[in-house]
Design a protein around this motif. Sequence first.
Motif, mmCIF file in Angstrom:
data_model
loop_
_atom_site.group_PDB
_atom_site.id
_atom_site.type_symbol
_atom_site.label_atom_id
_atom_site.label_comp_id
_atom_site.label_asym_id
_atom_site.label_seq_id
_atom_site.Cartn_x
_atom_site.Cartn_y
_atom_site.Cartn_z
ATOM 1 N N VAL A 173 0.499 -0.970 -0.060
ATOM 2 C CA VAL A 173 0.358 0.550 0.153
ATOM 3 C C VAL A 173 0.737 1.669 -0.114
ATOM 4 C CG1 VAL A 173 -1.846 1.467 1.405
ATOM 5 C CG2 VAL A 173 -1.443 -1.130 1.313
ATOM 6 N N ALA A 174 1.009 1.354 -0.531
ATOM 7 C CA ALA A 174 1.813 3.060 -1.573
ATOM 8 C C ALA A 174 1.282 4.308 -1.627
ATOM 9 C CB ALA A 174 2.931 2.756 -2.884
ATOM 10 N N ASP A 175 1.406 5.248 -0.624
ATOM 11 C CA ASP A 175 0.828 6.537 -0.551
ATOM 12 C C ASP A 175 1.143 7.624 0.432
ATOM 13 O OD1 ASP A 175 -2.154 6.725 -1.743
ATOM 14 O OD2 ASP A 175 -1.710 8.356 0.260
ATOM 15 N N CYS A 176 1.055 8.551 0.293
ATOM 16 C CA CYS A 176 1.825 9.376 0.611
ATOM 17 C C CYS A 176 0.750 10.247 1.678
ATOM 18 C CB CYS A 176 1.993 10.786 0.160
ATOM 19 S SG CYS A 176 0.589 12.399 -0.294
ATOM 20 N N PHE A 177 0.422 9.638 2.050
ATOM 21 C CA PHE A 177 -0.834 9.919 2.746
ATOM 22 C C PHE A 177 -1.365 10.625 3.201
ATOM 23 C CE2 PHE A 177 0.699 5.040 2.713
ATOM 24 C CZ PHE A 177 -0.264 4.540 2.752
ATOM 25 N N ALA A 178 -1.113 12.221 2.328
ATOM 26 C CA ALA A 178 -1.502 13.415 3.146
ATOM 27 C C ALA A 178 -2.555 13.838 1.134
ATOM 28 C CB ALA A 178 0.497 14.101 3.132
ATOM 29 N N GLY A 179 -2.794 12.996 1.039
ATOM 30 C CA GLY A 179 -4.159 13.458 -0.185
ATOM 31 C C GLY A 179 -3.050 13.988 -1.036
ATOM 32 N N VAL A 180 -3.594 13.939 -2.732
ATOM 33 C CA VAL A 180 -3.177 14.047 -3.978
ATOM 34 C C VAL A 180 -1.679 15.414 -3.760
ATOM 35 C CG1 VAL A 180 -3.105 14.599 -6.489
ATOM 36 C CG2 VAL A 180 -4.776 13.282 -4.913
ATOM 37 N N PRO A 181 -1.006 15.306 -4.207
ATOM 38 C CA PRO A 181 0.311 16.575 -3.829
ATOM 39 C C PRO A 181 0.247 17.511 -4.662
ATOM 40 C CG PRO A 181 1.794 14.691 -4.444
ATOM 41 C CD PRO A 181 0.029 13.817 -4.912
ATOM 42 N N LYS A 182 0.235 18.121 -4.626
ATOM 43 C CA LYS A 182 0.176 20.170 -5.600
ATOM 44 C C LYS A 182 0.984 19.037 -6.932
ATOM 45 C CE LYS A 182 -0.958 24.644 -4.138
ATOM 46 N NZ LYS A 182 -1.812 23.997 -4.668
ATOM 47 N N ALA A 225 -2.297 21.257 -17.316
ATOM 48 C CA ALA A 225 -3.849 20.684 -17.176
ATOM 49 C C ALA A 225 -4.330 20.911 -16.023
ATOM 50 C CB ALA A 225 -3.891 19.385 -17.353
ATOM 51 N N LYS A 226 -4.118 22.163 -15.302
ATOM 52 C CA LYS A 226 -4.883 22.727 -14.278
ATOM 53 C C LYS A 226 -5.087 21.428 -12.840
ATOM 54 C CE LYS A 226 -5.001 27.384 -16.188
ATOM 55 N NZ LYS A 226 -6.018 27.975 -17.127
ATOM 56 N N LEU A 227 -4.402 20.613 -13.421
ATOM 57 C CA LEU A 227 -5.406 19.765 -12.350
ATOM 58 C C LEU A 227 -4.353 19.947 -10.585
ATOM 59 C CD1 LEU A 227 -6.689 16.897 -12.663
ATOM 60 C CD2 LEU A 227 -4.829 15.637 -12.941
ATOM 61 N N ASP A 228 -5.171 20.542 -9.890
ATOM 62 C CA ASP A 228 -5.241 20.288 -8.538
ATOM 63 C C ASP A 228 -6.123 19.450 -8.069
ATOM 64 O OD1 ASP A 228 -4.287 21.116 -5.700
ATOM 65 O OD2 ASP A 228 -3.919 23.517 -6.726
ATOM 66 N N LEU A 229 -5.570 18.717 -7.109
ATOM 67 C CA LEU A 229 -6.583 17.921 -6.139
ATOM 68 C C LEU A 229 -5.838 17.647 -5.251
ATOM 69 C CD1 LEU A 229 -6.961 15.013 -8.803
ATOM 70 C CD2 LEU A 229 -8.581 15.978 -8.686
ATOM 71 N N SER A 230 -5.219 18.445 -4.591
ATOM 72 C CA SER A 230 -4.563 18.792 -3.343
ATOM 73 C C SER A 230 -5.858 18.505 -2.255
ATOM 74 C CB SER A 230 -3.509 20.341 -3.241
ATOM 75 O OG SER A 230 -4.491 21.180 -3.424
ATOM 76 N N ALA A 231 -5.365 18.542 -1.153
ATOM 77 C CA ALA A 231 -6.497 18.289 0.367
ATOM 78 C C ALA A 231 -6.673 19.951 0.678
ATOM 79 C CB ALA A 231 -5.419 17.922 1.522
ATOM 80 N N PRO A 283 -10.213 19.378 0.105
ATOM 81 C CA PRO A 283 -9.873 18.576 1.655
ATOM 82 C C PRO A 283 -10.694 17.054 1.663
ATOM 83 C CG PRO A 283 -11.582 20.534 2.017
ATOM 84 C CD PRO A 283 -11.290 20.357 0.533
ATOM 85 N N TRP A 284 -11.982 16.495 1.476
ATOM 86 C CA TRP A 284 -11.750 15.412 1.840
ATOM 87 C C TRP A 284 -11.299 13.829 0.677
ATOM 88 C CZ3 TRP A 284 -13.150 13.000 -2.251
ATOM 89 C CH2 TRP A 284 -13.766 13.552 -3.806
ATOM 90 N N ILE A 285 -10.464 14.262 0.038
ATOM 91 C CA ILE A 285 -9.484 13.725 -0.891
ATOM 92 C C ILE A 285 -8.287 12.916 0.189
ATOM 93 C CG2 ILE A 285 -7.661 15.025 -1.612
ATOM 94 C CD1 ILE A 285 -8.603 13.452 -4.845
ATOM 95 N N LEU A 286 -7.867 13.926 1.215
ATOM 96 C CA LEU A 286 -7.067 12.830 2.450
ATOM 97 C C LEU A 286 -7.340 12.103 3.319
ATOM 98 C CD1 LEU A 286 -4.554 14.514 3.985
ATOM 99 C CD2 LEU A 286 -5.783 15.270 5.493
ATOM 100 N N ALA A 287 -6.452 10.898 3.115
ATOM 101 C CA ALA A 287 -6.863 10.143 4.223
ATOM 102 C C ALA A 287 -5.068 9.749 4.956
ATOM 103 C CB ALA A 287 -7.181 8.752 3.075
ATOM 104 N N SER A 288 -5.362 9.571 5.713
ATOM 105 C CA SER A 288 -3.966 9.678 6.727
ATOM 106 C C SER A 288 -3.646 8.116 5.914
ATOM 107 C CB SER A 288 -3.805 9.785 7.738
ATOM 108 O OG SER A 288 -4.536 9.111 8.731
ATOM 109 N N GLU A 289 -2.684 7.689 6.685
ATOM 110 C CA GLU A 289 -2.235 6.002 6.705
ATOM 111 C C GLU A 289 -2.772 5.006 8.263
ATOM 112 O OE1 GLU A 289 2.090 3.617 7.489
ATOM 113 O OE2 GLU A 289 2.292 5.570 7.080
ATOM 114 N N ARG A 290 -2.926 5.867 9.452
ATOM 115 C CA ARG A 290 -3.639 5.745 10.745
ATOM 116 C C ARG A 290 -5.207 5.101 9.823
ATOM 117 N NH1 ARG A 290 -2.360 2.870 13.730
ATOM 118 N NH2 ARG A 290 -4.000 1.493 13.540
ATOM 119 N N GLU A 291 -6.094 5.985 9.135
ATOM 120 C CA GLU A 291 -7.851 5.860 8.455
ATOM 121 C C GLU A 291 -7.133 4.148 7.797
ATOM 122 O OE1 GLU A 291 -10.469 8.128 6.236
ATOM 123 O OE2 GLU A 291 -9.201 9.666 6.171
#
Length: 169
Positions: A28-37, A46-52, A56-64
């Motif tokens: 399970v690989a992820d930054c666990f801080a949402g999609v980076p800027k 492409a103006k693809l900014d999916l950052s937390a 904000p709802w895109i953020l999921a921590s490793e604990r979660e």
Amino acid sequence: AGTWRGGCAIFMRALQRAFGEDDRQVWVADCFAGVPKPTSPVDVAAKLDLSAERIPWILASEREVRDNFSLYGMLDRHVRFLPGLFADSLPNAPIEQIALLRLDGDLYSSTRDSLEALYDRVVPGGVVIIDDYALSPCRQAVDEFRAERGISAALEQVNWTIAHWRKPF
């Protein structure tokens, strides 16, 4: 690579157990801080900014994610976590062979970094799933990578966003 809240990885672990493949690893690989800027020129253009910060709802921590694995009884020693940006965590990850590589990095840079770091570890006959092929930066990263590597295996659309191919034998 890219797990959000862990749903697909949890399902993969459940399938492994159901088919008697308990000793296989789920990474399970992820930054666990949402999609980076977005930083790559392709993502920025492409103006693809999916950052937390923006979503904000895109953020999921490793604990979660760990808690979600536990909720379904799927967290065990065969579930391994690789926190960090893909460019940092994947190149030296202790993964030897991959039967199924699922990429959900959204961005050009995340998709490209994942393919560069992990594709050579996909076993012949293994499957590569691209979750965000509908997003033009992700599609560009996949198409460029396949062209540069001379990958001619059919890229099949699963639905409006997901595509996959099987690595040739």
